[in-house]
Design a protein around this motif. Sequence first.
Motif, PDB file in Angstrom:
ATOM      1  N   ASP A  73      -3.214   0.378  -3.655  1.00  0.00           N
ATOM      2  CA  ASP A  73      -2.825  -0.989  -3.299  1.00  0.00           C
ATOM      3  C   ASP A  73      -2.405  -1.756  -4.542  1.00  0.00           C
ATOM      4  O   ASP A  73      -2.976  -1.571  -5.630  1.00  0.00           O
ATOM      5  CB  ASP A  73      -4.007  -1.739  -2.668  1.00  0.00           C
ATOM      6  CG  ASP A  73      -4.212  -1.408  -1.209  1.00  0.00           C
ATOM      7  OD1 ASP A  73      -3.296  -0.816  -0.599  1.00  0.00           O
ATOM      8  OD2 ASP A  73      -5.283  -1.755  -0.671  1.00  0.00           O
ATOM      9  N   ARG A  97       0.839  -1.203   0.000  1.00  0.00           N
ATOM     10  CA  ARG A  97       0.000   0.000   0.000  1.00  0.00           C
ATOM     11  C   ARG A  97       0.870   1.247   0.000  1.00  0.00           C
ATOM     12  O   ARG A  97       1.769   1.390   0.836  1.00  0.00           O
ATOM     13  CB  ARG A  97      -0.928   0.013   1.212  1.00  0.00           C
ATOM     14  CG  ARG A  97      -1.723   1.308   1.363  1.00  0.00           C
ATOM     15  CD  ARG A  97      -2.846   1.171   2.371  1.00  0.00           C
ATOM     16  NE  ARG A  97      -3.877   0.245   1.890  1.00  0.00           N
ATOM     17  CZ  ARG A  97      -5.019   0.003   2.538  1.00  0.00           C
ATOM     18  NH1 ARG A  97      -5.264   0.613   3.690  1.00  0.00           N
ATOM     19  NH2 ARG A  97      -5.904  -0.838   2.035  1.00  0.00           N
ATOM     20  N   PHE A 152      -5.005   6.126  -0.729  1.00  0.00           N
ATOM     21  CA  PHE A 152      -3.941   5.136  -0.889  1.00  0.00           C
ATOM     22  C   PHE A 152      -4.102   4.379  -2.203  1.00  0.00           C
ATOM     23  O   PHE A 152      -5.173   4.394  -2.828  1.00  0.00           O
ATOM     24  CB  PHE A 152      -3.942   4.146   0.281  1.00  0.00           C
ATOM     25  CG  PHE A 152      -5.220   3.360   0.426  1.00  0.00           C
ATOM     26  CD1 PHE A 152      -5.461   2.220  -0.334  1.00  0.00           C
ATOM     27  CD2 PHE A 152      -6.202   3.763   1.333  1.00  0.00           C
ATOM     28  CE1 PHE A 152      -6.638   1.492  -0.196  1.00  0.00           C
ATOM     29  CE2 PHE A 152      -7.387   3.043   1.471  1.00  0.00           C
ATOM     30  CZ  PHE A 152      -7.598   1.909   0.704  1.00  0.00           C
TER      31      PHE A 152
END
Length: 201
Positions: free
Chosen positions: A128, A115, A126
């Motif tokens: 991922d 992440r 964020f």
Amino acid sequence: MSSIAFSPRFLLPAHALGVVSCLLTALVAAAAPGANAWAQQFEQRRSIYLEAGHSLDNNGKASTAALGLSLPMQQKLWDGRISMAWNFYLSGWDGDAREGQRKYYAQIGVVPMFRYHFDEGASPWFVDAGIGASYLHKTYEVGDKRFGSRWNFSDHLGVGRVFGAQQEQELGLYVKHVSNAGFKEPNPGETFLELRYAHTF
């Protein structure tokens, strides 16, 4: 959950997600200031998540739903901008099967997810990315699509946001690609666009 029609023109190449994930991992390793960067603790909590989505391929449509558990490594990399968590999930696939074909499939998987936290880890946004392994309880066959193996790679790429009074909730949009990387033919792969909701505990 209502499905959305997608044109095949929007399909990613079969291993595009794997390439992106590998590049991100290489970038992390190259940008790391050294092994000492792993020494500091990162305050990331365990979470359970629900995920649902639809395949991006119009040839043999399928939908999926999953229940997962995310167990983070309590460490940070690159000044807190990169963290890692193990994602374990159980999902069901509902395929647009023809007569004589199986409609439902169960899948289990484990994916190490990296992440990236924006604003040096301070932003609620964020990205991922991760590559893991998965297993289908039966050989997947929907429409003209048939997998050569029950064992497959599971590539994930997503963007999301943390929210809530204690930042205990997450909402993200993910692309998941499942295929065996050509180890056993046929290997058409299946790509899903999924919405994920997670809650920490």
